[in-house]
Design an enzyme around this catalytic site. Structure first.
Site, PDB file in Angstrom:
ATOM      1  N   ASN A  92       7.217   6.847   0.202  1.00  0.00           N
ATOM      2  CA  ASN A  92       8.115   6.816   1.418  1.00  0.00           C
ATOM      3  C   ASN A  92      10.160   7.800   0.692  1.00  0.00           C
ATOM      4  O   ASN A  92       9.835   7.819  -0.172  1.00  0.00           O
ATOM      5  CB  ASN A  92       8.673   5.836   0.426  1.00  0.00           C
ATOM      6  N   ASP A  94      12.456   6.565   1.343  1.00  0.00           N
ATOM      7  CA  ASP A  94      13.596   5.377   1.132  1.00  0.00           C
ATOM      8  C   ASP A  94      13.840   4.882  -0.476  1.00  0.00           C
ATOM      9  O   ASP A  94      13.219   5.636  -1.163  1.00  0.00           O
ATOM     10  CB  ASP A  94      12.558   3.825   2.236  1.00  0.00           C
ATOM     11  N   HIS A 109       8.013  13.676  -0.354  1.00  0.00           N
ATOM     12  CA  HIS A 109       8.975  13.641   0.770  1.00  0.00           C
ATOM     13  C   HIS A 109      10.285  13.635   0.886  1.00  0.00           C
ATOM     14  O   HIS A 109      10.558  13.203   1.910  1.00  0.00           O
ATOM     15  CB  HIS A 109       8.256  12.574   1.777  1.00  0.00           C
ATOM     16  N   THR A 178      -0.773   2.583   1.219  1.00  0.00           N
ATOM     17  CA  THR A 178      -1.033   4.218   1.985  1.00  0.00           C
ATOM     18  C   THR A 178      -2.660   4.204   2.489  1.00  0.00           C
ATOM     19  O   THR A 178      -3.225   4.130   2.774  1.00  0.00           O
ATOM     20  CB  THR A 178      -0.395   4.977   0.979  1.00  0.00           C
TER      21      THR A 178
HETATM   22  P1  OAD Z   1       0.735   4.431   6.820  1.00  0.00           P
HETATM   23  O1  OAD Z   1       1.865   4.297   8.061  1.00  0.00           O
HETATM   24  O2  OAD Z   1       0.043   6.098   7.248  1.00  0.00           O
HETATM   25  O3  OAD Z   1      -0.477   3.741   6.519  1.00  0.00           O
HETATM   26  C1  OAD Z   1       0.220   2.653   5.238  1.00  0.00           C
HETATM   27  C2  OAD Z   1      -0.565   2.088   4.765  1.00  0.00           C
HETATM   28  O4  OAD Z   1       0.036   0.544   4.225  1.00  0.00           O
HETATM   29  C3  OAD Z   1      -1.882   1.661   5.962  1.00  0.00           C
HETATM   30  O5  OAD Z   1      -3.108   1.595   4.791  1.00  0.00           O
HETATM   31  C4  OAD Z   1      -1.775  -0.423   5.779  1.00  0.00           C
HETATM   32  O6  OAD Z   1      -2.830  -1.036   5.868  1.00  0.00           O
HETATM   33  C5  OAD Z   1      -0.896  -0.236   4.828  1.00  0.00           C
HETATM   34  N1  OAD Z   1       0.246  -1.128   5.293  1.00  0.00           N
HETATM   35  C6  OAD Z   1       0.440  -2.526   6.021  1.00  0.00           C
HETATM   36  N2  OAD Z   1       1.410  -3.479   5.725  1.00  0.00           N
HETATM   37  C7  OAD Z   1       0.584  -3.282   4.795  1.00  0.00           C
HETATM   38  C8  OAD Z   1       1.640  -4.658   3.057  1.00  0.00           C
HETATM   39  N3  OAD Z   1       2.701  -5.391   4.110  1.00  0.00           N
HETATM   40  N4  OAD Z   1       1.033  -3.680   2.264  1.00  0.00           N
HETATM   41  C9  OAD Z   1       0.491  -3.250   1.675  1.00  0.00           C
HETATM   42  N5  OAD Z   1       0.589  -2.416   2.808  1.00  0.00           N
HETATM   43  C10 OAD Z   1       0.508  -2.137   3.965  1.00  0.00           C
HETATM   44  O7  OAD Z   1       2.132   5.416   5.451  1.00  0.00           O
HETATM   45  P2  OAD Z   1       1.495   6.097   4.748  1.00  0.00           P
HETATM   46  O8  OAD Z   1       0.388   6.384   3.597  1.00  0.00           O
HETATM   47  O9  OAD Z   1       3.256   6.144   3.770  1.00  0.00           O
HETATM   48  O10 OAD Z   1       5.776  11.235   5.550  1.00  0.00           O
HETATM   49  O11 OAD Z   1       2.172   8.108   5.578  1.00  0.00           O
HETATM   50  C11 OAD Z   1       2.090   8.967   4.202  1.00  0.00           C
HETATM   51  C12 OAD Z   1       3.053   9.905   5.048  1.00  0.00           C
HETATM   52  O12 OAD Z   1       2.442   9.688   6.076  1.00  0.00           O
HETATM   53  C13 OAD Z   1       4.368   9.324   4.803  1.00  0.00           C
HETATM   54  O13 OAD Z   1       5.346   9.667   3.684  1.00  0.00           O
HETATM   55  C14 OAD Z   1       5.222  10.062   6.055  1.00  0.00           C
HETATM   56  C15 OAD Z   1       4.606   9.961   6.580  1.00  0.00           C
HETATM   57  O14 OAD Z   1       3.684  10.608   8.149  1.00  0.00           O
HETATM   58  C16 OAD Z   1       6.301  12.403   6.626  1.00  0.00           C
HETATM   59  O15 OAD Z   1       7.431  11.719   6.873  1.00  0.00           O
HETATM   60  C17 OAD Z   1       6.537  13.458   5.421  1.00  0.00           C
END
Ligand code: OAD
Length: 235
Positions: A92, A94, A109, A178
């Site tokens: 993240n 943030d 990131h 994630t």
């Molecule tokens: P994603 O949006 O790909 O995945 C978010 C995950 O959080 C999913 O598996 C959801 O099921 C889960 N989720 C949703 N609500 C939730 C909750 N209340 N509690 C827990 N989990 C929940 O986000 P990331 O895996 O972080 O990179 O994405 C990785 C990277 O892709 C980011 O760092 C960003 C993005 O593009 C860059 O910008 C370089």
């Protein structure tokens, strides 16, 4: 008396960690990448083609992040520091882990509250941004325009080796929120080969490709972390 050495917990977090703080994820339905095209706002080419648009996108995100508050899951990770040595490795941008009080946070990131040079020495220094707005007229000491301190698609992850070394030291690994879709970040979980316990918290865990040694808690971050703290008590 010599205190027994604390066990090491590594928390590997993604956008779902901050979902309950009101910050949308990227790939859930209605997520950020359904509203914006990655190639228009999150690549070096996007910056080259239309820096104003890129700057506005991150100014909007920074504003939203400044207004958000850490949630109970961020706070429970801080609580773990009482009994464990805790490092958070987050995807993240943030700063909610830090604002909750986590002592050791590695941003794979970048951190949107900072800027860096858009010139060749981008990783030499990061400059805190006062408030939400970074302007194209803001320059760093080397004369280049300041850009957000975020890693764009197509760029390398400067702290990757450092994060991999930290992962190798994990006694316990906790993965929260994630989709494990974005590499090289997602590959880091495989470095935690010494960890005796590995947990994954995600309400949509059934849709993810999760190695079999993980104990899965298919809940949101706050509820999932509450359950996890109880599980850790009985280890
Ligand atoms: P994603 O949006 O790909 O995945 C978010 C995950 O959080 C999913 O598996 C959801 O099921 C889960 N989720 C949703 N609500 C939730 C909750 N209340 N509690 C827990 N989990 C929940 O986000 P990331 O895996 O972080 O990179 O994405 C990785 C990277 O892709 C980011 O760092 C960003 C993005 O593009 C860059 O910008 C370089």
């Amino acid at each position: 008396m010599i205190e027994p050495k604390k066990k090491k917990i590594i928390v590997f977090s993604g956008a779902g960690m901050s979902a309950e703080s009101g910050i949308g994820t990227f790939r859930d339905s209605g997520g950020l990448w359904e509203q914006y095209r990655i190639e228009e706002v999150a690549t070096p080419d996007a910056w080259g083609a239309d820096p104003e648009k890129v700057q506005q996108f991150y100014n909007m995100r920074r504003r939203q992040i400044i207004d958000a508050q850490p949630n109970r899951a961020h706070q429970m990770i801080v609580q773990l520091e009482k009994n464990y040595e805790v490092t958070v490795v987050t995807q993240n941008i943030d700063d909610l882990h830090e604002r909750a009080g986590s002592e050791h946070v590695i941003h794979l990131h970048g951190n949107i509250r900072y800027s860096k040079s858009s010139g060749p020495n981008a990783e030499k220094a990061y400059y805190p941004i006062d408030g939400w707005e970074l302007k194209l007229t803001d320059k760093c000491p080397d004369g280049y325009t300041l850009r957000p301190h975020v890693v764009w698609f197509g760029e390398s992850v400067p702290v990757y080796e450092h994060a991999a070394a930290i992962m190798e030291e994990a006694d316990i690994l906790i993965v929260v929120g994630t989709s494990l879709n974005v590499y090289p970040a997602a590959g880091l979980i495989h470095f935690a080969s010494h960890a005796k316990k590995k947990y994954l918290i995600d309400p949509n865990a059934d849709e993810l490709n999760i190695p079999k040694e993980f104990s899965v808690i298919a809940k949101g971050a706050e509820e999932g972390m509450t359950e996890l703290l109880t599980a850790l008590e009985s280890l």
